[in-house]
Design a protein around this motif. Structure first.
Motif, PDB file in Angstrom:
ATOM      1  N   LEU A 118       0.837  -1.193   0.000  1.00  0.00           N
ATOM      2  CA  LEU A 118       0.000   0.000   0.000  1.00  0.00           C
ATOM      3  C   LEU A 118       0.876   1.248   0.000  1.00  0.00           C
ATOM      4  O   LEU A 118       0.628   2.202  -0.755  1.00  0.00           O
ATOM      5  CB  LEU A 118      -0.907  -0.032   1.237  1.00  0.00           C
ATOM      6  N   SER A 119       1.932   1.236   0.830  1.00  0.00           N
ATOM      7  CA  SER A 119       2.805   2.404   0.904  1.00  0.00           C
ATOM      8  C   SER A 119       3.501   2.654  -0.422  1.00  0.00           C
ATOM      9  O   SER A 119       3.577   3.796  -0.885  1.00  0.00           O
ATOM     10  CB  SER A 119       3.861   2.220   1.993  1.00  0.00           C
ATOM     11  N   ILE A 120       4.021   1.574  -1.037  1.00  0.00           N
ATOM     12  CA  ILE A 120       4.694   1.756  -2.323  1.00  0.00           C
ATOM     13  C   ILE A 120       3.718   2.344  -3.323  1.00  0.00           C
ATOM     14  O   ILE A 120       4.019   3.304  -4.041  1.00  0.00           O
ATOM     15  CB  ILE A 120       5.238   0.409  -2.860  1.00  0.00           C
ATOM     16  N   SER A 121       2.501   1.799  -3.356  1.00  0.00           N
ATOM     17  CA  SER A 121       1.519   2.250  -4.334  1.00  0.00           C
ATOM     18  C   SER A 121       1.134   3.704  -4.099  1.00  0.00           C
ATOM     19  O   SER A 121       1.050   4.494  -5.039  1.00  0.00           O
ATOM     20  CB  SER A 121       0.272   1.374  -4.263  1.00  0.00           C
ATOM     21  N   ILE A 122       0.921   4.054  -2.830  1.00  0.00           N
ATOM     22  CA  ILE A 122       0.511   5.429  -2.533  1.00  0.00           C
ATOM     23  C   ILE A 122       1.631   6.399  -2.888  1.00  0.00           C
ATOM     24  O   ILE A 122       1.394   7.455  -3.468  1.00  0.00           O
ATOM     25  CB  ILE A 122       0.085   5.554  -1.053  1.00  0.00           C
ATOM     26  N   THR A 123       2.887   6.008  -2.570  1.00  0.00           N
ATOM     27  CA  THR A 123       4.011   6.883  -2.897  1.00  0.00           C
ATOM     28  C   THR A 123       4.093   7.088  -4.407  1.00  0.00           C
ATOM     29  O   THR A 123       4.257   8.222  -4.883  1.00  0.00           O
ATOM     30  CB  THR A 123       5.329   6.261  -2.383  1.00  0.00           C
ATOM     31  N   THR A 124       3.974   5.984  -5.172  1.00  0.00           N
ATOM     32  CA  THR A 124       4.013   6.111  -6.628  1.00  0.00           C
ATOM     33  C   THR A 124       2.884   7.015  -7.106  1.00  0.00           C
ATOM     34  O   THR A 124       3.096   7.906  -7.934  1.00  0.00           O
ATOM     35  CB  THR A 124       3.868   4.722  -7.276  1.00  0.00           C
ATOM     36  N   SER A 125       1.685   6.816  -6.555  1.00  0.00           N
ATOM     37  CA  SER A 125       0.539   7.624  -6.952  1.00  0.00           C
ATOM     38  C   SER A 125       0.774   9.095  -6.671  1.00  0.00           C
ATOM     39  O   SER A 125       0.512   9.954  -7.514  1.00  0.00           O
ATOM     40  CB  SER A 125      -0.711   7.192  -6.200  1.00  0.00           C
ATOM     41  N   LEU A 126       1.284   9.384  -5.468  1.00  0.00           N
ATOM     42  CA  LEU A 126       1.518  10.786  -5.099  1.00  0.00           C
ATOM     43  C   LEU A 126       2.496  11.426  -6.078  1.00  0.00           C
ATOM     44  O   LEU A 126       2.277  12.541  -6.551  1.00  0.00           O
ATOM     45  CB  LEU A 126       2.062  10.874  -3.669  1.00  0.00           C
ATOM     46  N   PHE A 127       3.579  10.690  -6.372  1.00  0.00           N
ATOM     47  CA  PHE A 127       4.578  11.236  -7.287  1.00  0.00           C
ATOM     48  C   PHE A 127       3.947  11.497  -8.662  1.00  0.00           C
ATOM     49  O   PHE A 127       4.143  12.562  -9.251  1.00  0.00           O
ATOM     50  CB  PHE A 127       5.751  10.270  -7.420  1.00  0.00           C
ATOM     51  N   MET A 128       3.176  10.538  -9.148  1.00  0.00           N
ATOM     52  CA  MET A 128       2.592  10.690 -10.482  1.00  0.00           C
ATOM     53  C   MET A 128       1.534  11.797 -10.489  1.00  0.00           C
ATOM     54  O   MET A 128       1.372  12.498 -11.481  1.00  0.00           O
ATOM     55  CB  MET A 128       1.991   9.368 -10.956  1.00  0.00           C
ATOM     56  N   ASN A 129       0.813  11.961  -9.377  1.00  0.00           N
ATOM     57  CA  ASN A 129      -0.163  13.050  -9.302  1.00  0.00           C
ATOM     58  C   ASN A 129       0.535  14.401  -9.351  1.00  0.00           C
ATOM     59  O   ASN A 129       0.075  15.334 -10.006  1.00  0.00           O
ATOM     60  CB  ASN A 129      -0.989  12.945  -8.011  1.00  0.00           C
TER      61      ASN A 129
END
Lengths: 341, 397
Positions: B375-386
């Motif tokens: 979940l953390s990896i995914s959220i971090t990736t999402s935040l960066f891409m956002n």
């Protein structure tokens, strides 16, 4: 109407959850009509399904013996094939009633993991297999080798300890499933294959050229393999343990699948008569929660310990394993049953 | 709604009118759903606690401090069987990050090439790219991993018939071994030189932009940047007397010793994830480019922009707005698919966690760690891409 049905279903599901959590295993087994055994996904001689999906092997015969003791019908079994990583979770979560999966009895598994072990149905030890072409004579020459091993096993831990203790270096090549380890060894991804010696004999058979591989003389660990059950159900624990003892005791008495009927009719030995449940007013079987002819049913279904051994992994099978430590105590081995009285 | 509001307050309502009132029905079913969700959730929780207590299994995260006792084949940090379970899981986590990082870069590169290739006017290139997309998009990623691992990499030569490659590299079915650089004492000046070069590049780029704004003259920033970033560290390296030696892989009795090895398990997983995800990225790219109206490039041509400049300054920036959100999903998929590495024995998070779970019996704890980490990896990736998406989004003036 639909709503009532739905809430009834949910209520039933919640109740079902709760009852599964507390009922005695023997009652559950009797009510569902079969014993669910957690076994290996496939280890020739111990537990493997054939082409039509029928399971056979040493561990499978134990499962059948338990079924025979309870139902007087060795076919009332079902099998949950597991990898070494999933076996404990399968037993913990109640996916199976008993674990017959060439599993080493350790204190950690007996305590922290929440299981109970008591009997050892196969005394094993960890060994190494290497291709003959490497010209290795001892495990101490293995420094620098790549070693194939299955993950989540005591084997993996013993391997680390052995190489550390002997100040040898190695490169672990770890897979979750046995067939993957097997294939990796065969393709030369690693130089050495390590697991319990019984497993090595079994796996060597499945290689395309068994004669080109040798099993090194070193045995680096004690691997007492035996059945495990969940803690907290002493009756079920007793049934599983005494199934093993009944097999051993039958061999000691010289009772076999072939002669068990004759002996039951004609024997005058009170020990034997008590064991087979024909002595008057015996209540050994009913005290276990079974019928008094439980031991007779076991032997009638699968034979004695020696027969189970010889049929699956003994001299006349491709595995050709010697009895060794697994001979009866009367013949210099370690297999010994407490008195049935 | 208005109908009901008109009728409801005036008359005394019958039971029937309540039953058929959509508003009351709505509330009833929402409450019912909530009760069911809470009920099921509570029963699962209660059942778990009861079962754990009954089975005598210890719970909590103390086990992470225990000695692991097993070895791991590939690790980015120091690890031995004496390390803790926590460190074993960390090793797995770093391996997951490693394969996801390189996988994302490679998948994006291949995806861009294939995606643009499908739009090519050259029939052969367009069809080849179509075949690529259809083949890789329609095969389960697990099979692609097996294809690389069992089909390609395991058919490499055995250790004793290793293939000798140039520059002291050695290739066999246990991986690609290459000389490991061993840096001397004075080598610290090289990263510093690199840092100075990067800062200088930024300054030069800024100056060039300002000059272009002022005078219209263009400056070859790219060449200056390459010159600085490559040249300065090389100069520094030579200035301190080339403090570099190599540790070459040599054939030992069993294995190669020395050097560094890229294991086939990593390569199989990395290539499979890259090729698989690239097929989806290619479609995303194609969709993004197609989404830019033809009038845009025609207008750019009418203004006298070169075709290459049109692509770079007009088409791609607008396409990116369409491309980035689905691209994020593909990156998340790639990261999560890396857990399939367990099938070829790559020690990523699920593999080392699984072994830990087996040795300690702490199934719930380990599974919770898996969930939290992914979940953390995914959220971090999402935040960066956002953040990247916001940067690329249309700026209204």
């Amino acid at each position: 109407m639909k709503k009532t049905l739905l809430s009834a279903a949910i209520g039933a599901a919640v109740l079902g959850f709760a009852s599964a959590a507390s009922a005695a295993t023997l009652d559950t087994v009797k009510s569902k009509g079969f014993v669910q055994c957690v076994v290996n996904t496939g280890l020739a001689g111990f537990a493997a399904p054939d082409a039509s999906g029928n399971w056979s092997g040493f561990d499978v015969d134990y499962c059948k013996a338990v079924a025979a003791a309870i139902f007087n019908d060795a076919t009332k079994t079902k099998y949950t094939p597991t990898t070494s990583q999933t076996r404990f979770t399968a037993l913990q979560s109640g996916e199976g009633d008993v674990l017959f999966r060439n599993t080493t009895w350790t204190i950690n598994r007996d305590t922290a993991l929440g299981f109970n072990f008591r009997t050892v149905n196969y005394y094993d030890g960890q060994g190494f297999m290497v291709p003959k072409s490497l010209n290795v004579k001892s495990a101490l020459e293995l420094s620098g080798a790549a070693v194939c091993v299955q993950s989540g096993t005591t084997t993996e831990l013993n391997l680390a300890d052995y190489f550390k203790a002997n100040k040898l270096e190695y490169k672990p090549v770890v897979y979750e499933k046995l067939p993957e380890v097997n294939q990796a060894y065969q393709e030369g991804r690693c130089d050495v294959y390590t697991t319990d010696q019984s497993g090595l004999y079994s796996l060597r058979l499945s290689l395309s050229n068994p004669d080109e591989h040798i099993i090194l003389p070193e045995i680096i660990s004690k691997e007492p393999l035996g059945p495990a059950v969940r803690q907290g159900d002493d009756q079920w624990f007793d049934i599983v343990s005494w199934t093993h003892y009944a097999l051993v005791q039958a061999e000691e008495f010289g009772i076999t699948k072939a002669n068990v009927d004759d002996i039951r009719k004609s024997s005058t030995n009170p020990d034997v008569r008590r064991f087979l449940g024909v002595e008057k007013d015996t209540k050994i079987g009913t005290d276990l929660g079974l019928t008094n002819d439980w031991a007779y049913n076991i032997v009638k279904a699968v034979g004695n310990y020696g027969e189970v051994f010889e049929r699956n992994i003994g001299q006349n099978t491709p595995l050709k394993i010697q009895r060794g430590l697994n001979a009866l105590w009367t013949k210099g081995g370690l297999q010994y049953a407490p008195p049935v009285r | 709604m208005t109908d009901h509001a008109a009728i409801a307050p005036s008359e005394a309502r019958t039971l029937r009118s309540y039953v058929y009132d959509p508003k009351i029905r709505g509330i009833f079913f929402q409450v019912l759903t909530l009760v069911i969700v809470i009920g099921v959730g509570w029963s699962i929780f209660d059942n778990t606690v009861a079962n754990l207590a009954r089975s005598g299994t210890a719970s909590g995260y103390q086990f992470l401090k225990g000695r692991a006792g097993f070895d791991i084949g590939a690790s980015l940090i120091d690890y031995s069987s004496d390390s803790t379970y926590g460190r074993a899981i960390l090793v797995g986590f770093l391996n997951t990050i490693l394969v996801a990082f390189f996988g994302i870069i490679t998948a994006t590169a291949i995806g861009f090439i294939i995606g643009i290739g499908r739009l090519s006017k050259n029939w052969l290139i367009a069809k080849l790219c179509t075949v690529y997309v259809e083949v890789f998009r329609n095969i389960p990623v697990l099979l692609i991993i097996f294809f690389w691992y069992k089909g390609v990499l395991s058919s490499l030569p055995q250790v004793r018939d290793s293939l000798k490659l140039p520059l002291g590299m050695v290739l066999n079915n246990r991986g690609l071994a290459f000389p490991r650089p061993v840096w001397g004492d004075t080598a610290w000046v090289i990263p510093i030189a690199l840092l100075i070069a990067i800062v200088a590049t930024f300054i030069v780029a800024r100056w060039a932009k300002q000059r272009q704004m002022r005078t219209g003259q263009q400056f070859h920033t790219i060449w200056a940047a390459i010159g600085l970033i490559v040249g300065l560290p090389v100069l520094a390296f030579l200035a301190v007397g080339a403090p570099l030696t190599f540790d070459f892989p040599i054939a030992g009795r069993f294995n190669l010793s020395g050097g560094s090895v890229i294991a086939p398990e990593f390569v199989a997983l990395y290539l499979a994830l890259s090729f698989y995800t690239a097929s989806f990225i290619a479609e995303t790219i194609r969709a993004g480019i197609r989404a830019v109206a033809k009038g845009q490039s025609e207008a750019a041509a009418a203004l006298g922009l070169q075709p290459s400049t049109t692509t770079r300054l007009v088409v791609v920036p607008q396409a990116m707005r369409v491309i980035i959100p689905p691209l994020t999903s593909q990156y998340l998929n790639l990261t999560k698919n890396s857990s399939l590495g367990i099938a070829v024995g790559f020690p990523e998070l699920v593999a080392t966690g699984g072994t830990t779970m087996n040795q300690t019996g702490q199934a719930i704890e380990v599974v919770s760690i898996w969930l939290v980490v992914y979940l953390s990896i995914s959220i971090t990736t999402s935040l960066f891409m956002n953040w990247f998406n916001a940067k690329m989004a249309l700026v209204e003036r």
